[in-house]
Design an enzyme around this catalytic site. Structure first.
Site, PDB file in Angstrom:
ATOM      1  N   SER A  99       0.816  -1.218   0.000  1.00 29.46           N
ATOM      2  CA  SER A  99       0.000   0.000   0.000  1.00 29.46           C
ATOM      3  C   SER A  99       0.852   1.272   0.000  1.00 29.46           C
ATOM      4  O   SER A  99       1.608   1.513  -0.919  1.00 29.46           O
ATOM      5  CB  SER A  99      -0.951  -0.042   1.193  1.00 29.46           C
ATOM      6  OG  SER A  99      -1.881   0.997   1.159  1.00 29.46           O
ATOM      7  N   ASP A 239      -2.810   6.042  -3.478  1.00 27.45           N
ATOM      8  CA  ASP A 239      -1.671   5.445  -2.776  1.00 27.45           C
ATOM      9  C   ASP A 239      -1.110   4.299  -3.632  1.00 27.45           C
ATOM     10  O   ASP A 239      -1.514   4.109  -4.776  1.00 27.45           O
ATOM     11  CB  ASP A 239      -2.076   4.974  -1.373  1.00 27.45           C
ATOM     12  CG  ASP A 239      -3.133   3.886  -1.386  1.00 27.45           C
ATOM     13  OD1 ASP A 239      -3.850   3.755  -2.405  1.00 27.45           O
ATOM     14  OD2 ASP A 239      -3.258   3.156  -0.386  1.00 27.45           O
ATOM     15  N   ASP A 241      -1.341   1.028  -3.891  1.00 24.59           N
ATOM     16  CA  ASP A 241      -2.200   0.011  -4.517  1.00 24.59           C
ATOM     17  C   ASP A 241      -3.553   0.567  -4.932  1.00 24.59           C
ATOM     18  O   ASP A 241      -4.447  -0.179  -5.322  1.00 24.59           O
ATOM     19  CB  ASP A 241      -2.380  -1.196  -3.594  1.00 24.59           C
ATOM     20  CG  ASP A 241      -3.114  -0.867  -2.305  1.00 24.59           C
ATOM     21  OD1 ASP A 241      -3.116   0.312  -1.894  1.00 24.59           O
ATOM     22  OD2 ASP A 241      -3.683  -1.791  -1.694  1.00 24.59           O
ATOM     23  N   ASP A 243      -6.143   1.883  -3.405  1.00 22.39           N
ATOM     24  CA  ASP A 243      -7.413   1.644  -2.722  1.00 22.39           C
ATOM     25  C   ASP A 243      -7.848   2.864  -1.912  1.00 22.39           C
ATOM     26  O   ASP A 243      -8.862   2.834  -1.232  1.00 22.39           O
ATOM     27  CB  ASP A 243      -7.375   0.387  -1.851  1.00 22.39           C
ATOM     28  CG  ASP A 243      -6.407   0.465  -0.686  1.00 22.39           C
ATOM     29  OD1 ASP A 243      -5.642   1.455  -0.602  1.00 22.39           O
ATOM     30  OD2 ASP A 243      -6.391  -0.469   0.140  1.00 22.39           O
TER      31      ASP A 243
END
EC number: 5.4.2.10
Length: 449
Positions: A99, A239, A241, A243
């Protein structure tokens, strides 16, 4: 919290905390677990970290050795893995990402066939296999050995899904995108271009080492300057990834998750589409959000910190919108997890349908100054339940009244007590946070550094 799997998967420094051997065993177990009655189909996505490739290959080796077929989405977002798993009948999905962490960290997040985080009991079984508690698993042989399949088509279907959600063309809109040199790099620009926006993109050239490096939602100041410099209508930062999403209005001002919840919640409520006229927040949401909601009759629920808890509340009560200040926003009609690119599309829907600027849509929310300090303690529970500490917290709450609030909670991952105060000024926040921390120290509860 398990030995390896925390609230957001198995995460740590690559080849130090999280190793290739761990990844191989995760693959071995999942391939065997889901393949006991049929040939398992498991889909894998990854972010742009250099170590993501070795973990992808190790997971695929473990899965195929146990007889499962591994479908590779390649570089993609966490929400896209969730979407593909639940819409294309996979047994489970795996996302390789840490992340918003620096490039040298990585993680393995397992997603169940409904697109949610894998159940804790399954994660515990994986941990037992990693530690040798459950013994060895049989290897597939002959025609039972699995195969890897290039599945970029799954990512493309997810892109098509996102595009299909837009209610209007974005023609003539000047939009900035900060892709954090991460997963959004392979998707976000394609979506906004397809919808007709004049798209300006930064941090869209990943090299395996620059993910989240002075860019993305954790370094929003870069996009703020970019939006002002280019005179854009809005900007969206993701960010690693993708999400989560933090927006920037046309003046370069931050629009965080609380403001997104307000503007999208208000719009859905006006449309009669906000179930129970309620949004789901965490205890970290700003007092200004709640006061603004009260004025328009929008109700709210509070959960513990973590999008997992937000989603549980939404599912249990049938709510359609929830999220965190950090930009994890869940639109449950369209997704089972926070989805940064989806969030930016939903913000665009409000802008386009209401024919108002992002700044105008958020102007009714007065964000209160907020100060959070961490105190490392010898024992979290003892510190939290100490009578003198509790008295100090009560005194601060009484002093603040309805013009502020104090929140003291234990960290879920560290031996730390978090003291947060919201009030009318930064100085009042500082004064009251220090008031409580002074008591923690006076009681001898602080850990020796």
């Amino acid at each position: 919290m398990g030995k390896y799997f925390g609230t957001d998967g198995f995460r740590g420094e690559a080849n130090v905390v999280l190793t290739v051997e761990h990844a191989f065993k995760v693959g071995r177990y999942l391939g065997w677990y889901f393949g006991q009655e049929h040939k398992a189909r498991i889909v894998i996505g990854k972010d742009t970290r250099r170590s993501s490739y070795m973990f992808e290959y190790a997971l695929a080796a473990g899965l195929t050795a146990s007889g499962a077929d591994a479908y590779l989405l390649h570089v993609t977002t966490t929400p896209s893995v969730s979407y593909v798993v639940r819409t294309e009948d996979f047994d489970c999905g795996i996302m390789i990402s840490a992340s918003h962490n620096p490039y040298y960290d990585n993680g393995i997040k397992v997603i169940n066939k409904k697109g949610h985080k894998m159940e804790a009991e399954v994660e515990e079984k994986i941990e037992n296999y990693i530690d040798g508690v459950t013994g060895e698993l049989p290897l597939a042989a002959k025609e039972q050995i699995g195969r890897t399949i290039d599945y970029a088509a799954g990512r493309n279907r997810y892109i098509g899904h996102l595009i299909s959600l837009a209610t209007r063309s974005f023609k003539d809109m000047r939009i900035g995108l900060d892709c954090a040199n991460g997963s959004a790099s392979s998707i976000a620009k394609s979506v906004f271009d397809a919808l007709g926006a004049k798209t300006y993109v930064i941090s869209n050239e990943p090299d395996g080492l620059n993910i989240n490096q002075n860019c993305g939602s954790t370094h929003i100041e870069v996009l703020q300057e970019f939006v002002k410099e280019k005179k854009l209508d809005a900007g969206f930062a993701y960010d690693g990834d993708a999400d989560r999403c933090i927006a920037v209005d046309e003046n370069g001002k931050i629009v965080d998750g609380d403001l997104v919840l307000y503007m999208c919640g208000k719009y859905l409520m006006e449309q009669g589409r906000l179930a129970g006229n309620t949004i789901v927040t965490t205890v970290m949401s700003n007092l200004g959000l709640y006061k603004a909601c009260d004025k328009i009759g929008m109700k709210y629920e509070q959960t513990a910190v973590g999008d997992k808890y937000v989603y549980e509340n939404m599912m249990n009560n049938g709510f359609v919108l929830g999220g965190e200040q950090s930009g994890h926003i869940i639109f449950s009609k369209h997704a089972r997890t926070g989805d940064g690119i989806l969030t930016s599309l939903m913000i665009m829907e409000v802008i386009m349908e209401k024919k108002q600027t992002l700044a105008k849509l958020c102007e009714d929310v007065k964000i209160y100054p907020q100060l959070l300090k961490n105190v490392r303690v010898t024992d979290k529970k003892t510190a939290r339940e100490n009578p003198a500490v509790q008295k100090a917290v009560e005194d601060v709450a009484a002093a603040l009244g309805s013009d502020g609030r104090i929140l003291v909670r234990e960290s879920g991952t560290e031996p730390v007590i978090r003291v947060m105060v919201e009030a009318a000024t930064d100085e009042i926040c500082r004064q009251h946070v220090e008031q409580v921390i002074d008591v923690i120290r006076a009681e001898g509860l602080e850990a020796v550094q």
